[in-house]
Scaffold this active site. Structure first.
Site, PDB file in Angstrom:
ATOM      1  N   HIS A  65       4.295  -0.836  -2.617  1.00  0.00           N
ATOM      2  CA  HIS A  65       4.067  -0.123  -3.883  1.00  0.00           C
ATOM      3  C   HIS A  65       5.059   1.014  -4.108  1.00  0.00           C
ATOM      4  O   HIS A  65       5.733   1.041  -5.146  1.00  0.00           O
ATOM      5  CB  HIS A  65       2.614   0.362  -3.961  1.00  0.00           C
ATOM      6  CG  HIS A  65       2.354   1.309  -5.077  1.00  0.00           C
ATOM      7  ND1 HIS A  65       2.407   0.936  -6.410  1.00  0.00           N
ATOM      8  CD2 HIS A  65       2.050   2.631  -5.070  1.00  0.00           C
ATOM      9  CE1 HIS A  65       2.134   1.992  -7.166  1.00  0.00           C
ATOM     10  NE2 HIS A  65       1.917   3.031  -6.379  1.00  0.00           N
ATOM     11  N   HIS A  83       5.511   9.381  -3.431  1.00  0.00           N
ATOM     12  CA  HIS A  83       4.483   9.943  -4.320  1.00  0.00           C
ATOM     13  C   HIS A  83       3.048   9.845  -3.802  1.00  0.00           C
ATOM     14  O   HIS A  83       2.211  10.653  -4.184  1.00  0.00           O
ATOM     15  CB  HIS A  83       4.587   9.342  -5.730  1.00  0.00           C
ATOM     16  CG  HIS A  83       4.046   7.957  -5.875  1.00  0.00           C
ATOM     17  ND1 HIS A  83       4.781   6.839  -5.553  1.00  0.00           N
ATOM     18  CD2 HIS A  83       2.847   7.515  -6.304  1.00  0.00           C
ATOM     19  CE1 HIS A  83       4.063   5.761  -5.793  1.00  0.00           C
ATOM     20  NE2 HIS A  83       2.872   6.142  -6.244  1.00  0.00           N
ATOM     21  N   ASP A  84       2.753   8.907  -2.935  1.00  0.00           N
ATOM     22  CA  ASP A  84       1.385   8.757  -2.429  1.00  0.00           C
ATOM     23  C   ASP A  84       1.198   9.261  -1.001  1.00  0.00           C
ATOM     24  O   ASP A  84       0.097   9.164  -0.456  1.00  0.00           O
ATOM     25  CB  ASP A  84       0.954   7.286  -2.488  1.00  0.00           C
ATOM     26  CG  ASP A  84       0.530   6.839  -3.872  1.00  0.00           C
ATOM     27  OD1 ASP A  84       0.102   7.695  -4.677  1.00  0.00           O
ATOM     28  OD2 ASP A  84       0.617   5.628  -4.157  1.00  0.00           O
ATOM     29  N   GLU A  91      -1.357  12.289  -0.770  1.00  0.00           N
ATOM     30  CA  GLU A  91      -2.667  11.874  -1.271  1.00  0.00           C
ATOM     31  C   GLU A  91      -3.351  10.863  -0.350  1.00  0.00           C
ATOM     32  O   GLU A  91      -4.567  10.912  -0.169  1.00  0.00           O
ATOM     33  CB  GLU A  91      -2.484  11.266  -2.661  1.00  0.00           C
ATOM     34  CG  GLU A  91      -3.755  10.920  -3.374  1.00  0.00           C
ATOM     35  CD  GLU A  91      -3.476  10.473  -4.802  1.00  0.00           C
ATOM     36  OE1 GLU A  91      -4.028   9.433  -5.185  1.00  0.00           O
ATOM     37  OE2 GLU A  91      -2.706  11.151  -5.513  1.00  0.00           O
ATOM     38  N   ASP A  92      -2.580   9.954   0.225  1.00  0.00           N
ATOM     39  CA  ASP A  92      -3.171   8.819   0.935  1.00  0.00           C
ATOM     40  C   ASP A  92      -2.921   8.767   2.438  1.00  0.00           C
ATOM     41  O   ASP A  92      -3.338   7.823   3.097  1.00  0.00           O
ATOM     42  CB  ASP A  92      -2.678   7.508   0.314  1.00  0.00           C
ATOM     43  CG  ASP A  92      -3.190   7.307  -1.103  1.00  0.00           C
ATOM     44  OD1 ASP A  92      -4.191   7.942  -1.478  1.00  0.00           O
ATOM     45  OD2 ASP A  92      -2.580   6.514  -1.835  1.00  0.00           O
ATOM     46  N   ASP A 116       4.320   4.288 -11.762  1.00  0.00           N
ATOM     47  CA  ASP A 116       3.153   4.063 -10.903  1.00  0.00           C
ATOM     48  C   ASP A 116       2.131   3.215 -11.656  1.00  0.00           C
ATOM     49  O   ASP A 116       1.573   2.259 -11.103  1.00  0.00           O
ATOM     50  CB  ASP A 116       2.563   5.413 -10.490  1.00  0.00           C
ATOM     51  CG  ASP A 116       1.370   5.286  -9.572  1.00  0.00           C
ATOM     52  OD1 ASP A 116       1.407   4.476  -8.629  1.00  0.00           O
ATOM     53  OD2 ASP A 116       0.381   6.026  -9.787  1.00  0.00           O
TER      54      ASP A 116
END
Length: 179
Positions: A33, A59-60, A63-64, A120
């Site tokens: 992704h 970007h993630d 957050e993840d 995204d």
């Protein structure tokens, strides 16, 4: 942009996301992704700005994964870390509130963050159409598409090519889902 920086970001994201899988039926590796996000930024959006492409890949991560903003800043600098910060949801909040805030924050984001957010959503909408999560009924997929359109509405106008790519992705998804 120095290719070494891009490869370093890909390796970093691959390591951080190494145990994660997407929600699609194939449970594809999650790292596909963020790589796809950076690829669409560069290829379809003609984005060549290094911090934007690096943040697209990363970007993630906060957050993840167990990544901190300080760690991103140490490896990729304050500009990239700042962009990732703009794109990071507060996971301590309830899901509905996070979704509401994404719509609200989209309008206030920098042009770089807006471009990443559009891509995204392009990637996620494509996944909903082509390989949706096995446990997502049609109604949930429809709701995701509608919500994505609301988020992207606040991001439009900074890159017409990405606006068009999103419109094509959402149109295809609606067609595939019979909506």
């Amino acid at each position: 942009m120095n290719a070494a920086h891009l490869l370093k970001a890909i390796a970093f994201a691959a390591d951080k996301h190494r145990r994660q899988r997407r929600k699609d039926a194939e449970a594809s590796p999650y790292v596909n992704h963020p790589i796809a996000v950076a690829t669409v930024l560069a290829v379809e959006g003609d984005v060549s700005d290094a911090p934007t492409l690096l943040a697209g890949i990363l970007h993630d991560t906060v957050e993840d994964t167990q990544t901190s903003f300080a760690e991103l800043e140490e490896h990729f600098g304050p500009e990239v870390a700042g962009l990732v910060r703009e794109l990071t949801d507060d996971k301590s909040l309830e899901k509905g509130e996070r979704k509401r805030l994404q719509i609200e924050h989209a309008r206030e984001s920098s042009s770089r963050a807006k471009q990443i957010k559009i891509v995204d959503k392009i990637s996620n909408v494509h996944g909903i159409a082509v390989s949706p999560p096995a446990d997502w009924p049609l109604e949930r997929r429809r709701e995701y598409l509608t919500w994505s359109e609301r988020v992207v509405a606040g991001c439009r106008g900074v890159n017409p090519k990405l606006d068009q790519a999103f419109d094509e992705a959402i149109g295809l998804a609606r067609k595939v889902l019979g909506l």
